[in-house]
Design a protein around this motif. Structure first.
Motif, PDB file in Angstrom:
ATOM      1  N   GLN A 270       0.822  -1.200   0.000  1.00 47.89           N
ATOM      2  CA  GLN A 270       0.000   0.000   0.000  1.00 47.89           C
ATOM      3  C   GLN A 270       0.862   1.259   0.000  1.00 47.89           C
ATOM      4  O   GLN A 270       0.534   2.256  -0.670  1.00 47.89           O
ATOM      5  CB  GLN A 270      -0.947   0.006   1.193  1.00 47.89           C
ATOM      6  CG  GLN A 270      -1.997   1.107   1.123  1.00 47.89           C
ATOM      7  CD  GLN A 270      -3.073   0.966   2.168  1.00 47.89           C
ATOM      8  OE1 GLN A 270      -2.818   0.506   3.279  1.00 47.89           O
ATOM      9  NE2 GLN A 270      -4.292   1.369   1.830  1.00 47.89           N
TER      10      GLN A 270
ATOM     11  N   ASP B  25       1.968   1.743  -3.478  1.00 46.17           N
ATOM     12  CA  ASP B  25       0.838   2.257  -4.266  1.00 46.17           C
ATOM     13  C   ASP B  25       0.643   3.751  -4.049  1.00 46.17           C
ATOM     14  O   ASP B  25       0.324   4.502  -4.982  1.00 46.17           O
ATOM     15  CB  ASP B  25      -0.453   1.517  -3.890  1.00 46.17           C
ATOM     16  CG  ASP B  25      -0.622   0.219  -4.663  1.00 46.17           C
ATOM     17  OD1 ASP B  25       0.092   0.022  -5.670  1.00 46.17           O
ATOM     18  OD2 ASP B  25      -1.464  -0.606  -4.257  1.00 46.17           O
TER      19      ASP B  25
ATOM     20  N   THR C 149      -8.054   3.102   5.469  1.00 53.09           N
ATOM     21  CA  THR C 149      -8.180   2.683   4.072  1.00 53.09           C
ATOM     22  C   THR C 149      -9.612   2.867   3.573  1.00 53.09           C
ATOM     23  O   THR C 149      -9.845   3.409   2.490  1.00 53.09           O
ATOM     24  CB  THR C 149      -7.751   1.210   3.924  1.00 53.09           C
ATOM     25  OG1 THR C 149      -6.395   1.067   4.366  1.00 53.09           O
ATOM     26  CG2 THR C 149      -7.847   0.765   2.475  1.00 53.09           C
ATOM     27  N   GLU C 150     -10.563   2.418   4.372  1.00 57.42           N
ATOM     28  CA  GLU C 150     -11.966   2.532   3.972  1.00 57.42           C
ATOM     29  C   GLU C 150     -12.442   3.978   3.999  1.00 57.42           C
ATOM     30  O   GLU C 150     -13.297   4.372   3.201  1.00 57.42           O
ATOM     31  CB  GLU C 150     -12.844   1.678   4.897  1.00 57.42           C
ATOM     32  CG  GLU C 150     -12.649   0.181   4.714  1.00 57.42           C
ATOM     33  CD  GLU C 150     -13.051  -0.285   3.334  1.00 57.42           C
ATOM     34  OE1 GLU C 150     -14.256  -0.267   3.026  1.00 57.42           O
ATOM     35  OE2 GLU C 150     -12.149  -0.662   2.548  1.00 57.42           O
TER      36      GLU C 150
ATOM     37  N   TYR D 207      -5.063  -9.564  -0.491  1.00 55.10           N
ATOM     38  CA  TYR D 207      -4.882  -8.186  -0.956  1.00 55.10           C
ATOM     39  C   TYR D 207      -5.616  -7.929  -2.264  1.00 55.10           C
ATOM     40  O   TYR D 207      -5.984  -6.793  -2.573  1.00 55.10           O
ATOM     41  CB  TYR D 207      -3.390  -7.873  -1.122  1.00 55.10           C
ATOM     42  CG  TYR D 207      -3.075  -6.394  -1.185  1.00 55.10           C
ATOM     43  CD1 TYR D 207      -2.709  -5.706  -0.037  1.00 55.10           C
ATOM     44  CD2 TYR D 207      -3.154  -5.691  -2.390  1.00 55.10           C
ATOM     45  CE1 TYR D 207      -2.426  -4.355  -0.085  1.00 55.10           C
ATOM     46  CE2 TYR D 207      -2.871  -4.339  -2.441  1.00 55.10           C
ATOM     47  CZ  TYR D 207      -2.507  -3.671  -1.285  1.00 55.10           C
ATOM     48  OH  TYR D 207      -2.241  -2.328  -1.325  1.00 55.10           O
TER      49      TYR D 207
ATOM     50  N   GLY E 249      -8.531  -6.129  -1.685  1.00 57.73           N
ATOM     51  CA  GLY E 249      -8.325  -4.806  -1.111  1.00 57.73           C
ATOM     52  C   GLY E 249      -7.509  -4.877   0.163  1.00 57.73           C
ATOM     53  O   GLY E 249      -7.621  -5.852   0.927  1.00 57.73           O
TER      54      GLY E 249
ATOM     55  N   TRP F  76      -9.099  -5.661   3.674  1.00 59.95           N
ATOM     56  CA  TRP F  76      -9.387  -7.056   4.024  1.00 59.95           C
ATOM     57  C   TRP F  76      -8.185  -7.711   4.699  1.00 59.95           C
ATOM     58  O   TRP F  76      -8.341  -8.480   5.644  1.00 59.95           O
ATOM     59  CB  TRP F  76      -9.793  -7.835   2.776  1.00 59.95           C
ATOM     60  CG  TRP F  76     -11.187  -7.545   2.325  1.00 59.95           C
ATOM     61  CD1 TRP F  76     -11.594  -6.624   1.402  1.00 59.95           C
ATOM     62  CD2 TRP F  76     -12.376  -8.170   2.817  1.00 59.95           C
ATOM     63  NE1 TRP F  76     -12.956  -6.629   1.272  1.00 59.95           N
ATOM     64  CE2 TRP F  76     -13.463  -7.571   2.128  1.00 59.95           C
ATOM     65  CE3 TRP F  76     -12.634  -9.162   3.750  1.00 59.95           C
ATOM     66  CZ2 TRP F  76     -14.788  -7.945   2.369  1.00 59.95           C
ATOM     67  CZ3 TRP F  76     -13.947  -9.540   3.984  1.00 59.95           C
ATOM     68  CH2 TRP F  76     -15.005  -8.928   3.302  1.00 59.95           C
TER      69      TRP F  76
END
Length: 404
Positions: free
Chosen positions: A39, A42, A99-100, A166, A169, A172
């Motif tokens: 992440q 990313d 993240t959410e 992953y 997402g 998770w």
């Protein structure tokens, strides 16, 4: 390990709960490492930021480990371990929410990395010092071996599981890891370790008592420093991407197999040692296993065949596992319970420093001599260390049995 011995070990219910808690923790931590790194890349696309994630975990662990070892000797070790699980589950939950909620950022990940490093500074000495309190002395070596088996299984399965999840997402992955850490927390609350509160006053001398004890006990000094120098010189993990792409030409899939090969070898050796534990000439086995580790490192460094490279890495993992099990057992047996947390903290620093500095050493020597030259020189250096330790620490080389 005989059936009777295995049955006796499995009958130690506090140990089994502790073993399951450690397995859940290793799985969760490996999953978190994969997801956080992916992440971060990313978000920033920066290799430097990937390195900072590791650095931000390592520095607080290094700074806090000695004070943590002192605290482990004054409070209930099982409760400290449980609290570490709870803190890390909280980090995982915050990563889910960030993240959410789309407020995940480079700065938040680095800040949480500091918290993870601090928690692990207390986790390592507490789990090491707790184990001898949960099993009889004659079962300690088998318990250490079984613990290594679970850890290697977690190291193999955790990244793969994290990578698979992953795809749905990162949230998770964080959610599953947080759940596993909560399971570990619950298991540790049910582990009632015998505890006698320390009345020793907290002074600089008491905090550093573990360092002094290891320095004065030449057998322990030899065992712990052996691991430090062997991994510092012989580790090739940091250079595996270069081997996968430029030397073996196997791509990312091959890199995954190369990274998993040492853990697979260690897992196999753990299973063999459970069945056939080393009972005599333990000092020679310890030093000899480091020598084989160095020799296999040289073979890997020179290999241009993928199958041979996998085999060499598996052998490094297998014989490193012998060294780890025997060293950990000797450290626990040679250390009085009232100082075990502080000595375990010293051991944790040696392990952490060897891994982190080993990666730096590999990169630095690779810049000077190339990847092959770096790995081969490191393997030769490890062989020299194993040979030198026979002369520098004769008490370690002459040790016949685990129990003196």
């Amino acid at each position: 390990m005989t059936q009777a011995t295995l049955s006796a070990l499995l009958a130690e219910r506090p140990f089994i709960r502790f073993w399951l808690a450690r397995l859940a923790a290793v799985l969760a931590q490996q999953m978190l490492m994969v997801a956080v790194a992916w992440q971060m890349y990313d978000l920033t696309g920066s290799a430097w930021d990937l390195g900072l994630v590791g650095l931000f975990q390592f520095v607080p662990a290094l700074l806090l480990t000695l004070p943590a070892g002192h605290l482990v000797d004054k409070l209930r070790r099982g409760r400290i371990f449980a609290l570490c699980m709870l803190v890390q589950s909280g980090v995982a939950l915050l990563l889910v929410l960030a993240t959410e909620g789309a407020f995940i950022s480079r700065e938040l990940i680095l800040g949480l990395s500091i918290l993870l490093g601090a928690a692990r500074a207390f986790q390592m000495p507490s789990q090491q010092a707790l184990l001898p309190m949960l099993v009889p002395t004659h079962l300690l070596e088998r318990a250490v071996t079984l613990g290594s088996t679970g850890m290697q299984a977690g190291v193999i399965c955790g990244p793969a599981l994290g990578g698979l999840i992953y795809a749905a997402g990162p949230a998770w992955v964080y959610g599953v890891a947080g759940g596993l850490l909560l399971i570990a927390f619950g298991l540790m609350l049910s582990v009632h370790d015998p505890f006698l509160p320390s009345t020793e006053p907290t002074t600089l001398a008491s905090v550093l008592a573990g360092v002094q004890f290891v320095w004065q006990n030449k057998l322990l000094l030899g065992a712990t420093s052996l691991d430090l120098f062997a991994v510092l010189l012989g580790g090739a993990t940091a250079l595996l991407p270069i081997y996968a792409r430029d030397i073996l030409h196997v791509g990312p899939a091959g890199l995954g197999l190369l990274r998993g090969a040492p853990a697979a070898g260690a897992l196999l050796m753990s299973l063999l040692m459970l069945r056939w534990p080393i009972q005599r000439q333990v000092g020679r086995w310890l030093l000899g296993s480091v020598g084989v580790f160095g020799l296999a490192t040289v073979v890997f460094g020179l290999s241009e065949h993928f199958g041979l490279s996998l085999l060499a890495l598996a052998i490094t993992g297998a014989f490193d596992n012998i060294s780890v099990v025997m060293r950990m057992t000797l450290v626990q047996l040679e250390t009085p319970n009232e100082i075990r947390g502080r000595v375990s903290a010293v051991n944790s620093i040696f392990i952490g420093a060897s891994n982190q500095l080993g990666e730096f050493e590999s990169g630095a020597t690779a810049a000077l001599f190339g990847a092959v030259g770096s790995v081969v020189l490191g393997g030769v250096g490890t062989l020299a260390v194993a040979a030198g330790w026979f002369r520098l620490f004769p008490a370690l080389a002459r040790r016949d049995r685990m129990l003196p």
